[in-house]
Design a protein around this motif. Structure first.
Motif, PDB file in Angstrom:
ATOM      1  N   ALA A 208      19.739 -11.377   3.113  1.00 54.41           N
ATOM      2  CA  ALA A 208      19.262 -11.534   4.423  1.00 54.41           C
ATOM      3  C   ALA A 208      20.409  -9.878   5.395  1.00 54.41           C
ATOM      4  CB  ALA A 208      19.196 -12.312   5.023  1.00 54.41           C
ATOM      5  N   GLU A 209      21.854 -10.260   4.900  1.00 56.05           N
ATOM      6  CA  GLU A 209      21.951  -8.826   5.719  1.00 56.05           C
ATOM      7  C   GLU A 209      21.060  -7.121   5.033  1.00 56.05           C
ATOM      8  OE1 GLU A 209      25.961  -8.038   4.376  1.00 56.05           O
ATOM      9  OE2 GLU A 209      26.395  -8.422   6.171  1.00 56.05           O
ATOM     10  N   HIS A 211      18.465  -6.814   3.893  1.00 54.72           N
ATOM     11  CA  HIS A 211      17.480  -6.239   4.548  1.00 54.72           C
ATOM     12  C   HIS A 211      16.397  -6.803   6.596  1.00 54.72           C
ATOM     13  CE1 HIS A 211      15.810  -5.158   0.646  1.00 54.72           C
ATOM     14  NE2 HIS A 211      16.861  -6.030   0.365  1.00 54.72           N
ATOM     15  N   VAL A 213      17.237 -10.189   7.653  1.00 59.50           N
ATOM     16  CA  VAL A 213      17.067 -11.101   7.746  1.00 59.50           C
ATOM     17  C   VAL A 213      18.040 -11.646   8.305  1.00 59.50           C
ATOM     18  CG1 VAL A 213      15.687 -12.627   7.245  1.00 59.50           C
ATOM     19  CG2 VAL A 213      15.441 -10.370   5.522  1.00 59.50           C
ATOM     20  N   ALA A 214      17.510 -12.529  10.095  1.00 54.67           N
ATOM     21  CA  ALA A 214      18.458 -13.521  10.200  1.00 54.67           C
ATOM     22  C   ALA A 214      17.179 -14.389  10.973  1.00 54.67           C
ATOM     23  CB  ALA A 214      18.564 -12.398  11.457  1.00 54.67           C
TER      24      ALA A 214
END
Lengths: 231, 438
Positions: A208-209, A211, A213-214
């Motif tokens: 997630a980090e 790319h 993404v949160a």
């Protein structure tokens, strides 16, 4: 006799005080960990100590201590080496790790080496399946072990060294650790910090980090109390 | 290794796990900087009944396996009954495959404590316990430290933040018994007895620990609470699927490139999770998997697109459980895997109920016979018959759970059994393992 040990009795009373008045029996599990911290196993003396401190019979205490895997019934080594051989770890090589250690140490399950230093056991699922196969020494984790790493770790223990776990604090003896199981805090400086987190734990987060993404956030006013219309 | 598709990456939804990347989030100062104890302030300003209604409306369901609605559980606690109320957090993580609660307590212990303070305010309780698995000393150590930090800052103890709410938390280490993850066995263990399940009714909501009203919630159920309070119930619902609000930590283990914890909105599929985890290991093709630990019936490659939420998995004939997806390939044997799980259930059966105690014992021996190449066709009927006598005939779910892998592996992989029985496959166990198996 443990009952002659005034300091230990004071510690037992400290455990009892954690639980509501009149509910002292709740102190039995931590107290069994406490007597293991003294004797290295739940001895007859330890059973007598718990019985006396809690107003139970020795039979009542023994009935409990023999139910739980972590209470050892005979003298246990300074280092308890547990290899997970439940399905996932087994499939990923845990049984082989166990077999290699068993052969090297010349002991079977729940047996201690002749010098009294190392006890080997095969463990059921240790809740670290993403790190399979896992081994623990005094319950601190060595992740994704192969037979060579496991052997190297055990050899270091035999040489008097304390190999740093992948996840968990620096090693101490099983007796010392049992005090924490009895409910006392970690008192070794920096031991709380020196645990590794483990990459598998972070696998999704790293992705997630990387790319950007949160998770979305909600729109809530912090200072307004929650009110719900009665239905 | 190819990167997962962008639309898939967008399904990653770190909420409960988001602080894990901050190496010091287990310290209270760091936790406070990352929104820590903000939800508590809001909750303590709210009426406890409103808080319970809010949790009901959020659709939040338990994360320990059964998926019971959290708000409803809190609402079952009788009020003004003159008895002390208790909150007990079930941190006895040990269901094979399950590994989501221990990293949470190790890396973000204050989230659990903050959730506990909010929950006890709602149910009007002044004493709470965390029953943590004994072996999980790495997590217990951080949790104990967090409790001490919380006392020092006035989040625990008397008159928390001037609200009039008092709370003491005791971290209680178990001593190695899977059965203590069953909530009534946990209560017996917490009271200092052998961990054996209790007959229900009465339920813990009225007769829990010390015979008093008790809420027992899983670690993830409670650690979600501050996030829900901070962001709202509608937000929580929006992250999941119908009847399955919120995110879930999916624990991938086994034959994938990058096993680990992947937090996503409920309803993601295994096909998507495997792609997020970098795909299967080279040379491995998916053969069987569990959606939520060894007590949930195994599924196959035909179920790759089942939505992993409460309803989706139930429709596919299994249980969402703890979202512990153990992934096995065509190089792994479902008969052996089941055998190994049965050894576990045999070891962990508390012995109270005859069907579970004896049934698991004898099924283990039947598997040994089959895996040693000495099985008969009748053995398969014996296994199913034993499962019939186990399922629903014991006090607790351990007995039921033990049958899951037996019946599901026989349903999907009967040929694998027949291969051993009919001599098409080399026996995995040898004669020496057969002592006592006949």
């Amino acid at each position: 006799m443990l009952l002659d040990n005034e300091e230990l009795k004071a510690q037992a009373r400290e455990i009892i005080a954690r639980y509501p008045q009149g509910k002292s029996r709740s102190a039995l599990l931590p107290m069994l960990h406490l007597v293991q911290a003294e004797d290295g196993y739940v001895s007859g003396d330890g059973i007598g100590f718990c019985a006396e401190m809690l107003g139970l019979t020795k039979a009542e205490v023994a009935a409990v201590s023999t139910f739980y895997t972590m209470y050892k019934r005979k003298p246990t080594g300074d280092f308890l080496v547990s290899v997970c051989t439940n399905t996932m770890c087994d499939v990923m090589g845990g049984q082989t790790v166990y077999n290699v250690l068993s052969e090297y140490l010349e002991v079977g399950h729940d047996e201690t080496t002749a010098d009294g230093k190392i006890t080997l056991e095969h463990a059921e699922c240790l809740a670290a399946c993403d790190f399979a196969p896992v081994m623990t020494v005094n319950y601190e984790f060595y992740d994704k072990v192969d037979p060579e790493q496991a052997l190297a770790t055990v050899r270091e223990l035999q040489d008097g060294k304390l190999p740093q776990p992948s996840r968990g604090a620096r090693l101490c003896t099983l007796k010392q650790l049992s005090r924490q199981l009895a409910g006392w805090s970690e008192d070794r400086k920096d031991a709380l910090a020196d645990t590794g987190i483990g990459e598998a734990t972070l696998a999704g987060l790293r992705l997630a980090e990387k790319h950007g993404v949160a998770a979305p956030v909600g729109d809530v006013e912090l200072n307004t109390p929650i009110r719900v219309e009665k239905k | 290794m190819t990167s997962p598709r962008p639309e898939l990456l967008a399904k990653l939804t770190p909420v409960l796990t988001k602080r894990w990347l901050s190496p010091d989030a287990w310290r209270i100062d760091t936790y406070e900087q990352l929104d820590g104890y903000q939800a508590l302030r809001k909750a303590l300003k709210s009426d406890p009944d409103d808080l319970i209604a809010f949790m009901k409306d959020s659709g939040h369901r338990g994360r320990g396996g059964a998926g019971f609605p959290v708000g409803m559980k809190w609402a079952f606690i009788p009020q003004n009954d003159g008895k002390p109320h208790y909150l007990v957090v079930n941190a006895d993580e040990g269901e094979p495959g399950t590994c989501k609660d221990l990293p949470l307590m190790m890396n973000d212990p204050h989230a659990l404590i903050e959730g506990m303070i909010i929950a006890t305010w709602a149910i009007r309780s002044n004493k709470a316990f965390v029953y943590i698995r004994g072996e999980a000393i790495h997590a217990a150590r951080r949790l104990r430290n967090a409790v001490e930090e919380a006392y020092a800052k006035g989040y625990l103890g008397k008159n928390i933040l001037g609200s009039g709410h008092d709370l003491d938390i005791v971290i209680h280490s178990g001593a190695g018994a899977y059965i203590c993850g069953e909530e009534t066995a946990l209560l017996d263990s917490l009271e200092g007895y052998r961990g054996q399940p209790r007959l229900r009714p009465p339920f813990p909501a009225t007769h829990g620990v010390y015979g008093c009203p008790t809420v027992i919630n899983n670690v993830g159920s409670i650690a979600s609470v501050p996030h829900i309070v901070l962001n709202g119930g509608a937000w929580w619902k929006s992250l999941g699927s119908e009847n399955s609000a919120g995110t879930m930590i999916y624990s991938l283990s086994g034959r994938v490139q990058n096993p680990g914890q992947y937090e996503c909105g409920m309803g993601i599929t295994l096909r998507e999770l495997i792609e997020l985890a970098g795909g299967m290991l080279p040379g491995h093709n998916l053969k069987f998997w569990t959606p939520g630990g060894s007590s949930t019936p195994m599924l196959t490659a035909d179920h790759l697109d089942v939505p992993l939420d409460f309803d989706g998995v139930a429709k596919a004939g299994s249980i969402l459980g703890t979202t512990a997806t153990m992934i096995f390939s065509d190089r792994d044997c479902p008969v052996y895997a089941t055998y190994r799980w049965l050894m576990f259930y045999t070891h962990e059966s508390c012995g109270k109920c005859t069907p579970c105690r004896e049934g698991n014992y004898w099924m283990t021996r039947t598997y040994r016979r089959i895996l040693s190449g000495k099985g008969t066709h009748a053995d398969l009927d014996t296994l199913l018959d034993t499962c019939d006598n186990l399922l629903g005939r014991s006090f607790c779910g351990l007995g039921d759970g033990a049958t899951s892998s037996v019946t599901s592996s026989l349903q999907y992989f009967k040929q694998d059994y027949l291969d051993y029985i009919e001599g098409h496959r080399r026996p995995l166990l040898n004669e020496a393992d057969l002592v006592g198996a006949h």
